[in-house]
Design a protein around this motif. Structure first.
Motif, PDB file in Angstrom:
ATOM      1  N   ASP A  37     -33.811 -36.653 -14.650  1.00  0.00           N
ATOM      2  CA  ASP A  37     -33.575 -35.529 -15.550  1.00  0.00           C
ATOM      3  C   ASP A  37     -32.197 -35.638 -16.212  1.00  0.00           C
ATOM      4  O   ASP A  37     -32.045 -35.336 -17.396  1.00  0.00           O
ATOM      5  CB  ASP A  37     -33.676 -34.203 -14.796  1.00  0.00           C
TER       6      ASP A  37
ATOM      7  N   ASN B 154     -32.338 -38.246 -18.969  1.00  0.00           N
ATOM      8  CA  ASN B 154     -33.038 -37.759 -20.157  1.00  0.00           C
ATOM      9  C   ASN B 154     -32.237 -36.688 -20.888  1.00  0.00           C
ATOM     10  O   ASN B 154     -32.244 -36.627 -22.124  1.00  0.00           O
ATOM     11  CB  ASN B 154     -34.415 -37.225 -19.764  1.00  0.00           C
TER      12      ASN B 154
ATOM     13  N   SER C 224     -43.449 -26.943 -17.674  1.00  0.00           N
ATOM     14  CA  SER C 224     -43.382 -27.030 -19.137  1.00  0.00           C
ATOM     15  C   SER C 224     -42.016 -26.573 -19.642  1.00  0.00           C
ATOM     16  O   SER C 224     -41.488 -27.116 -20.621  1.00  0.00           O
ATOM     17  CB  SER C 224     -44.473 -26.166 -19.763  1.00  0.00           C
TER      18      SER C 224
ATOM     19  N   VAL D 110     -39.587 -29.385 -19.721  1.00  0.00           N
ATOM     20  CA  VAL D 110     -39.820 -30.258 -20.874  1.00  0.00           C
ATOM     21  C   VAL D 110     -39.269 -29.613 -22.143  1.00  0.00           C
ATOM     22  O   VAL D 110     -38.593 -30.271 -22.949  1.00  0.00           O
ATOM     23  CB  VAL D 110     -41.324 -30.561 -21.033  1.00  0.00           C
ATOM     24  N   HIS D 111     -39.540 -28.311 -22.321  1.00  0.00           N
ATOM     25  CA  HIS D 111     -39.018 -27.606 -23.494  1.00  0.00           C
ATOM     26  C   HIS D 111     -37.490 -27.621 -23.495  1.00  0.00           C
ATOM     27  O   HIS D 111     -36.869 -27.743 -24.560  1.00  0.00           O
ATOM     28  CB  HIS D 111     -39.501 -26.157 -23.516  1.00  0.00           C
TER      29      HIS D 111
ATOM     30  N   ASP E  26     -36.361 -30.882 -24.742  1.00  0.00           N
ATOM     31  CA  ASP E  26     -36.689 -30.906 -26.173  1.00  0.00           C
ATOM     32  C   ASP E  26     -35.618 -30.195 -26.987  1.00  0.00           C
ATOM     33  O   ASP E  26     -35.140 -30.706 -28.011  1.00  0.00           O
ATOM     34  CB  ASP E  26     -38.037 -30.241 -26.437  1.00  0.00           C
TER      35      ASP E  26
END
Length: 276
Positions: free
Chosen positions: A27, A30, A250, A253-254, A257
């Motif tokens: 994490d 990323n 989710s 992930v958002h 993003d």
């Protein structure tokens, strides 16, 4: 100020060496890529000095502390001090065990940290030099929660600790306090959902590494920018999760993003920063 910090990261793409914990290492990598930085994760004692020597910043995180990596942290930290690049310390769960306590203070003794970022319980352990029996592993104690009622008290605490240690102190939680010497910022961005996603604090420490690496002459401002940006992205991730009727996986992930999509306009619209 924070938009300038953002632009410098995007232009320079700082290389950040992370000696971090195994739960969140992917994490953190990323998140660094998303924010415009470049991650490298190396914890073998035989190479950490070489890796640090080519980096723009070093992040040390004791989340999955073990005997093998302690010496790696010391060597990397000393090399970073030698070449004068920022070093960020994340004392995860500092009060949860004797090993974490002893290692935290050994690191503080042997390495000059540019920024120390933790929850309020972790920072209080550093300030009080004793095991905090209120610690709940890596989570802040409920009794240590920063509120509007005790905010001024904690601002003074952070300023005094910064003077004592010589580092930017970043206390993050529902209300964030970033302090260096006699200047402090209070940040009110973020959402409680972030505490339900593993690694948000670790990701933030790595992002602080990128911002400090790209703005090494403005470490306080860089830290404020990174903390505010992470909070804003957490807010937007929650909004997207609710819009899609999805869950916390989710939301993570958002979050990444939105870290990759943050821009000047979003910052100017949503940043909630006070000077104290």
């Amino acid at each position: 100020m924070i938009t300038e910090m953002l632009e410098n990261v995007n232009v320079s793409s700082p290389l950040v060496h992370n000696i971090t914990n195994y739960v969140t290492v992917n994490d953190c990598a990323n998140a660094l890529l998303a924010c415009g930085g470049s991650p490298i994760m190396a914890d073998n004692v035989l190479e950490v000095e070489d890796i640090t020597s080519i980096s723009n910043a070093l992040v040390i995180n004791i989340g999955t502390l073990n005997e093998r990596t302690i010496e790696s942290m010391i060597k990397a930290g000393k090399k970073a001090n030698e070449i004068n690049i920022p070093v960020i310390f994340d004392p995860v769960g500092a009060g949860a065990s004797k090993l974490r306590m002893e290692t935290t203070f050994r690191l503080l003794k042997e390495i000059k940290f540019s920024v120390i970022r933790g929850n309020v319980s972790e920072i209080k352990v550093i300030g009080e030099k004793s095991i905090d029996n209120k610690s709940r592993g890596v989570d802040a104690s409920v009794s240590d929660k920063i509120t509007d009622k005790n905010l001024d008290e904690y601002v003074i605490y952070a300023k005094n600790l910064s003077k004592k240690i010589g580092s930017v102190i970043a206390i993050t939680g529902a209300i964030d306090i970033i302090a260096y010497n006699n200047k402090a910022f209070v940040i009110r961005n973020g959402h409680p959902i972030m505490s339900k996603i593993s690694g948000t604090g670790c990701m933030l420490s790595s992002i602080i590494g990128a911002y400090c690496g790209a703005n090494y002459d403005k470490l306080l401002d860089a830290t404020v920018a990174a903390v505010s940006i992470m909070g804003i992205c957490g807010e937007k991730a929650y909004e997207k999760m609710k819009e899609n009727s999805s869950g916390t996986s989710s939301c993570k992930v958002h979050l990444i993003d939105y870290i990759s999509r943050i821009n000047k306009e979003i910052l100017e619209e949503r940043a909630k920063i006070e000077i104290r």
